[in-house]
Scaffold this active site. Structure first.
Site, PDB file in Angstrom:
ATOM      1  CE1 TYR A 157      -3.682   2.508   0.541  1.00 18.98           C
ATOM      2  CE2 TYR A 157      -2.495   3.239   2.484  1.00 18.98           C
ATOM      3  CZ  TYR A 157      -3.504   3.420   1.569  1.00 18.98           C
ATOM      4  OH  TYR A 157      -4.343   4.506   1.666  1.00 18.98           O
ATOM      5  CE  LYS A 162       1.727   5.308   8.946  1.00 22.53           C
ATOM      6  NZ  LYS A 162       0.428   4.692   8.706  1.00 22.53           N
ATOM      7  CG  ASP A 165       5.726   3.521   0.995  1.00 24.71           C
ATOM      8  OD1 ASP A 165       6.051   4.003   2.097  1.00 24.71           O
ATOM      9  OD2 ASP A 165       4.567   3.549   0.540  1.00 24.71           O
TER      10      ASP A 165
HETATM   11  N1  PMP Z   1       2.780   3.964   2.396  1.00 22.22           N
HETATM   12  C1  PMP Z   1       2.714   3.019   3.347  1.00 22.22           C
HETATM   13  C2  PMP Z   1       3.708   1.898   3.343  1.00 22.22           C
HETATM   14  C3  PMP Z   1       1.719   3.093   4.325  1.00 22.22           C
HETATM   15  O1  PMP Z   1       1.648   2.146   5.266  1.00 22.22           O
HETATM   16  C4  PMP Z   1       0.808   4.172   4.300  1.00 22.22           C
HETATM   17  C5  PMP Z   1      -0.294   4.310   5.326  1.00 22.22           C
HETATM   18  N2  PMP Z   1      -0.235   3.524   6.409  1.00 22.22           N
HETATM   19  C6  PMP Z   1       0.937   5.132   3.298  1.00 22.22           C
HETATM   20  C7  PMP Z   1       1.933   5.007   2.364  1.00 22.22           C
HETATM   21  C8  PMP Z   1      -0.001   6.297   3.232  1.00 22.22           C
HETATM   22  O2  PMP Z   1       0.256   7.166   4.270  1.00 22.22           O
HETATM   23  P1  PMP Z   1      -0.896   8.175   4.788  1.00 22.22           P
HETATM   24  O3  PMP Z   1      -1.941   7.331   5.415  1.00 22.22           O
HETATM   25  O4  PMP Z   1      -0.159   9.072   5.746  1.00 22.22           O
HETATM   26  O5  PMP Z   1      -1.374   8.919   3.595  1.00 22.22           O
END
Ligand code: PMP
Length: 431
Positions: free
Chosen positions: A148, A271, A243
């Site tokens: 994701y 985050k 990511d």
């Molecule tokens: N990349 C990864 C690997 C994530 O786990 C997430 C959300 N948990 C995101 C991107 C998206 O981040 P956000 O919810 O802050 O938009």
């Protein structure tokens, strides 16, 4: 005595929220659709615990989905945010603190030669994809099933069956015309990647992945998978994008890339860089980042990007991590939770597979750890739901979905892990 959940105030809060928000929530997984039942509403968090509006306490293994390496409301982080707030909430103009945070990130993650702050992981991933396309002048993106990267159009794409299928949108509202520029392959399947690169390598702008997958439970990269992708990208002139929204600073000081020794061209952070406040970052090779506006032609902007409160929380968190180096301690705590789950499952005769990287842990009701999303889906999610509720009733909060990770913080102490082991043991017997 197991709790009776949700309590009356949570029930009432949920009823009111349902009238206002789709599913009663502001992000889908919070609604407990993955495990059934109704969510509790949070009043506050402290260390490794959250408290609901009915006064129930839970040992928290969700940790706001990853960023709370130091637990809830760490005094040092809260004081830094308070001090920043007194000086103004947002300026839309540069501050020295942003540079300090950027330097702190680069110290531990040297591949981030230059970077840009945004406000969420979604935004960071979306911008990194745009940069990769702008830099290579190619359109095709390769992602992996079960990874994701937020909810931008290019990344909300799922493959049909078969190898190297081109994406069909996995959400209404994503044009099929966009989705066909995203190829999706099974995680850990290097042979499938080689086949795609052999045919269309020169059309691929980038390969994007979680170097340790943490959005289908936890799936570790197979031996040589990341190295193989690095090699394929180098040969085809495609960019490798990690990511590390989940793994950054958690897998180790330098993220999964530091731990596993593979250097991406671009990285995405989220985050965790804000210590629990809204932020995201993308960055990497200096020559690529020079293409971002206003230096270059790839446009990207944001009023609240690098806002003072998130930057203050992030800087305080990273400084504490640098000073206290908690990773050995987090590894021990991760091993303790793993042992608690393994022992509890064994004693109850329940087949359980555990995948763990330090304080990031996934467990599956299956005989062996899944290597990709198809294998993840073959695990017993219905049994997970029962286990989730059995734990919650005993004051232990795991993610309300079989396909999410468990997160441990420095605030999870020995007594709490002991209490978790007892609750988990009872939960396995109950299911
Ligand atoms: N990349 C990864 C690997 C994530 O786990 C997430 C959300 N948990 C995101 C991107 C998206 O981040 P956000 O919810 O802050 O938009």
């Amino acid at each position: 005595m197991p709790l009776s959940l949700p309590g009356p105030r949570s029930k009432e809060a949920y009823r009111k929220a349902l009238a206002l928000f789709p599913g009663g929530v502001n992000s889908p997984v919070r609604a407990f659709k993955g495990v059934g039942g109704e969510p509790f509403f949070v009043a506050r968090g402290e260390g490794c615990r959250v408290f609901d509006v009915d006064g129930n306490a839970f040992i928290d293994y969700v940790g706001s989905w990853g960023p709370l390496l130091l637990g809830h409301a760490d005094g040092r982080v809260v004081r830094a945010v308070e001090a920043a707030a007194r000086k103004g909430l947002t300026f839309g103009a540069p501050t020295e603190a942003e540079t300090a945070l950027g330097e702190a990130i680069r110290r531990v993650m040297p591949s981030m030669e230059r970077m840009r702050f945004v406000s969420s992981g979604t935004e960071a991933a979306m911008a990194a994809i745009r940069l990769a396309r702008g830099a290579t002048k190619r359109d095709l993106v390769l992602k992996f099933e079960g990874c994701y990267h937020g909810h931008s159009d290019a990344l909300l794409v799922k493959a049909g069956s078969g190898l190297a299928t081109f994406g069909a949108p996995s959400s209404a509202g994503v044009p099929a015309d966009f989705a066909r520029w995203t190829a999706v392959l099974p995680y850990n399947d290097l042979a499938a990647c080689e086949a795609l690169f052999a045919g269309r390598g020169r059309e691929i702008a980038c390969v994007i992945l979680e170097p340790v997958a943490a959005n289908m439970g936890v799936v570790l990269p197979a031996e040589g998978f990341l190295q193989g992708l690095r090699r394929l990208c180098n040969a085809a002139g495609a960019l490798l994008v990690f990511d590390e929204v989940i793994t950054g600073f958690r897998a180790g000081p330098g993220g999964a890339q530091g731990l596993l020794g593979v250097r991406p061209d671009l990285s995405i952070l989220g985050k965790i860089v804000g210590g629990g406040m809204p932020i995201g970052a993308y960055g990497g090779r200096a020559d690529l980042m020079a293409l971002v506006s206003p230096e270059g032609p790839v446009y990207q902007a944001g009023t609240l990007s690098g806002n003072p409160l998130s930057v203050a929380a992030g800087l305080a968190t990273l400084e504490i991590l640098e000073a206290t180096k908690p990773w050995d301690d987090l590894e021990r705590k991760g091993a303790r939770l793993e042992a608690a789950l393994a022992d509890g499952a064994r004693a109850a005769g329940v087949p359980l597979a555990i995948a763990r990287s330090g304080s990031l842990l996934g467990f599956f009701f299956s005989a062996k750890p899944p290597r990709n999303f198809t294998e993840v889906l073959a695990s017993d999610a219905a049994r997970y739901s029962k286990f989730f509720h059995a734990c919650l009733d005993r004051g232990v909060y795991f993610a309300p979905s079989a396909f999410e990770a468990a997160f441990i913080s420095t605030a999870h102490g020995e007594v709490v892990l002991e209490r978790t082991a007892k609750a988990v043991g009872e939960a396995f017997r109950e299911i």
